[in-house]
Design a protein around this motif. Structure first.
Motif, PDB file in Angstrom:
ATOM      1  N   ALA A   6       0.861  -1.177   0.000  1.00  0.00           N
ATOM      2  CA  ALA A   6       0.000   0.000   0.000  1.00  0.00           C
ATOM      3  C   ALA A   6       0.896   1.225   0.000  1.00  0.00           C
ATOM      4  O   ALA A   6       1.937   1.229   0.644  1.00  0.00           O
ATOM      5  CB  ALA A   6      -0.901  -0.002   1.225  1.00  0.00           C
ATOM      6  N   SER A   7       0.491   2.233  -0.739  1.00  0.00           N
ATOM      7  CA  SER A   7       1.307   3.428  -0.846  1.00  0.00           C
ATOM      8  C   SER A   7       0.409   4.642  -0.972  1.00  0.00           C
ATOM      9  O   SER A   7      -0.608   4.588  -1.652  1.00  0.00           O
ATOM     10  CB  SER A   7       2.215   3.313  -2.076  1.00  0.00           C
ATOM     11  OG  SER A   7       2.845   4.534  -2.341  1.00  0.00           O
ATOM     12  N   PRO A   8       0.764   5.764  -0.334  1.00  0.00           N
ATOM     13  CA  PRO A   8      -0.075   6.953  -0.460  1.00  0.00           C
ATOM     14  C   PRO A   8      -0.067   7.538  -1.868  1.00  0.00           C
ATOM     15  O   PRO A   8      -0.996   8.197  -2.270  1.00  0.00           O
ATOM     16  CB  PRO A   8       0.538   7.937   0.535  1.00  0.00           C
ATOM     17  CG  PRO A   8       1.907   7.439   0.800  1.00  0.00           C
ATOM     18  CD  PRO A   8       1.886   5.959   0.557  1.00  0.00           C
ATOM     19  N   VAL A  72      -1.696  -1.374 -11.965  1.00  0.00           N
ATOM     20  CA  VAL A  72      -2.969  -1.859 -11.441  1.00  0.00           C
ATOM     21  C   VAL A  72      -3.142  -1.296 -10.041  1.00  0.00           C
ATOM     22  O   VAL A  72      -2.204  -1.321  -9.231  1.00  0.00           O
ATOM     23  CB  VAL A  72      -3.004  -3.404 -11.382  1.00  0.00           C
ATOM     24  CG1 VAL A  72      -4.331  -3.895 -10.809  1.00  0.00           C
ATOM     25  CG2 VAL A  72      -2.750  -4.006 -12.759  1.00  0.00           C
ATOM     26  N   VAL A  73      -4.344  -0.801  -9.744  1.00  0.00           N
ATOM     27  CA  VAL A  73      -4.656  -0.277  -8.420  1.00  0.00           C
ATOM     28  C   VAL A  73      -5.769  -1.136  -7.831  1.00  0.00           C
ATOM     29  O   VAL A  73      -6.862  -1.208  -8.383  1.00  0.00           O
ATOM     30  CB  VAL A  73      -5.119   1.192  -8.476  1.00  0.00           C
ATOM     31  CG1 VAL A  73      -5.441   1.705  -7.090  1.00  0.00           C
ATOM     32  CG2 VAL A  73      -4.069   2.058  -9.143  1.00  0.00           C
ATOM     33  N   VAL A  74      -5.472  -1.789  -6.712  1.00  0.00           N
ATOM     34  CA  VAL A  74      -6.448  -2.628  -6.022  1.00  0.00           C
ATOM     35  C   VAL A  74      -6.845  -1.910  -4.743  1.00  0.00           C
ATOM     36  O   VAL A  74      -5.987  -1.425  -3.996  1.00  0.00           O
ATOM     37  CB  VAL A  74      -5.861  -4.021  -5.696  1.00  0.00           C
ATOM     38  CG1 VAL A  74      -6.879  -4.876  -4.947  1.00  0.00           C
ATOM     39  CG2 VAL A  74      -5.415  -4.722  -6.974  1.00  0.00           C
ATOM     40  N   GLY A  75      -8.145  -1.839  -4.483  1.00  0.00           N
ATOM     41  CA  GLY A  75      -8.630  -1.191  -3.269  1.00  0.00           C
ATOM     42  C   GLY A  75      -8.256  -1.979  -2.024  1.00  0.00           C
ATOM     43  O   GLY A  75      -8.335  -3.204  -2.004  1.00  0.00           O
ATOM     44  N   VAL A 111       1.435  -3.764  -9.342  1.00  0.00           N
ATOM     45  CA  VAL A 111       0.158  -3.806  -8.627  1.00  0.00           C
ATOM     46  C   VAL A 111       0.333  -3.027  -7.326  1.00  0.00           C
ATOM     47  O   VAL A 111       1.241  -3.298  -6.546  1.00  0.00           O
ATOM     48  CB  VAL A 111      -0.274  -5.260  -8.323  1.00  0.00           C
ATOM     49  CG1 VAL A 111      -1.583  -5.277  -7.549  1.00  0.00           C
ATOM     50  CG2 VAL A 111      -0.402  -6.054  -9.629  1.00  0.00           C
ATOM     51  N   HIS A 112      -0.542  -2.029  -7.125  1.00  0.00           N
ATOM     52  CA  HIS A 112      -0.519  -1.186  -5.932  1.00  0.00           C
ATOM     53  C   HIS A 112      -1.843  -1.339  -5.194  1.00  0.00           C
ATOM     54  O   HIS A 112      -2.853  -1.688  -5.794  1.00  0.00           O
ATOM     55  CB  HIS A 112      -0.369   0.286  -6.311  1.00  0.00           C
ATOM     56  CG  HIS A 112       0.765   0.566  -7.237  1.00  0.00           C
ATOM     57  ND1 HIS A 112       2.068   0.632  -6.824  1.00  0.00           N
ATOM     58  CD2 HIS A 112       0.788   0.798  -8.567  1.00  0.00           C
ATOM     59  CE1 HIS A 112       2.844   0.912  -7.852  1.00  0.00           C
ATOM     60  NE2 HIS A 112       2.088   1.004  -8.928  1.00  0.00           N
ATOM     61  N   MET A 113      -1.827  -0.990  -3.919  1.00  0.00           N
ATOM     62  CA  MET A 113      -3.060  -0.998  -3.134  1.00  0.00           C
ATOM     63  C   MET A 113      -3.274   0.386  -2.542  1.00  0.00           C
ATOM     64  O   MET A 113      -2.329   1.020  -2.093  1.00  0.00           O
ATOM     65  CB  MET A 113      -2.989  -2.054  -2.031  1.00  0.00           C
ATOM     66  CG  MET A 113      -2.822  -3.456  -2.594  1.00  0.00           C
ATOM     67  SD  MET A 113      -3.307  -4.734  -1.446  1.00  0.00           S
ATOM     68  CE  MET A 113      -5.092  -4.646  -1.547  1.00  0.00           C
TER      69      MET A 113
END
Length: 194
Positions: A6-8, A72-75, A111-113
């Motif tokens: 996870a990253s801001p 890719v952004v995953v919630g 892939v980021h969250m």
């Protein structure tokens, strides 16, 4: 193995290409996609969760390849207190499986969250404002949540770029001619907008 974190400010807007947004639910996975310039996110599809064979992850990986996705952004569904829940762990696990599959298939998309605490509430509100009945929400809310997650990540990335370089606003209104013609300035010498 690339680890998902996870990253801001996860997105790199210097990288041209489409971004995929994902809302991982218990039953369905909503998917959204941007244009190649990452200006606007739109709903793409809804996948059925498959906890046994992970077909939803396989299909998501195919969508990444099919649409030339670069990020890719995953919630990340945190509790309102910020604590991790079973849903948080399920989403992290899903994102890691997607990242692993992309790496195995030779895709370079990362892939980021991102925190998605308010996306469901916002998504239901936006659907109601768009005139979609509550009965139809079930089939559309997952895609709308993915759009909301993706738009939030894009907005955060744009703010970070602006904070680093205030001359870059990322808005198209920078080219608007702000000069007044002589008749407008002489008719109202005080400059008031009347």
């Amino acid at each position: 193995m690339r680890e998902v974190q996870a990253s801001p400010q996860p997105l790199n807007l210097n990288l041209r290409g489409r971004r995929l947004g994902v809302d991982v639910g218990q039953v369905r996975v909503g998917v959204a996609l941007t244009d190649p310039d990452a200006i606007m996110a739109t709903p793409l599809t809804t996948l059925e969760r498959d906890l046994k064979k992970n077909f939803d992850v396989k299909i998501a990986a195919k969508l990444v390849a099919e649409h030339d996705v670069v990020e890719v952004v995953v919630g990340l569904p945190l509790a309102m207190s910020g604590e991790h829940t079973d849903s948080t762990r399920a989403a992290v696990n899903w994102a890691q499986r997607l990242s692993d599959r992309l790496e195995r298939n030779g895709h370079t998309a990362t892939v980021h969250m991102v925190d998605e605490r308010w996306t469901s509430v916002q998504s239901h509100r936006l659907l109601l404002e768009a005139g979609i009945s509550r009965r139809e929400h079930k089939t559309k809310v997952d895609q709308q949540a993915a759009v909301t997650i993706l738009e939030a990540a894009l907005a955060t990335a744009r703010r970070a770029v602006e904070d680093r370089d205030p001359s870059v606003t990322g808005r198209s209104d920078q080219n608007i001619d702000m000069t007044m013609d002589e008749s407008a300035s002489s008719a109202n010498p005080e400059g008031d907008l009347t």
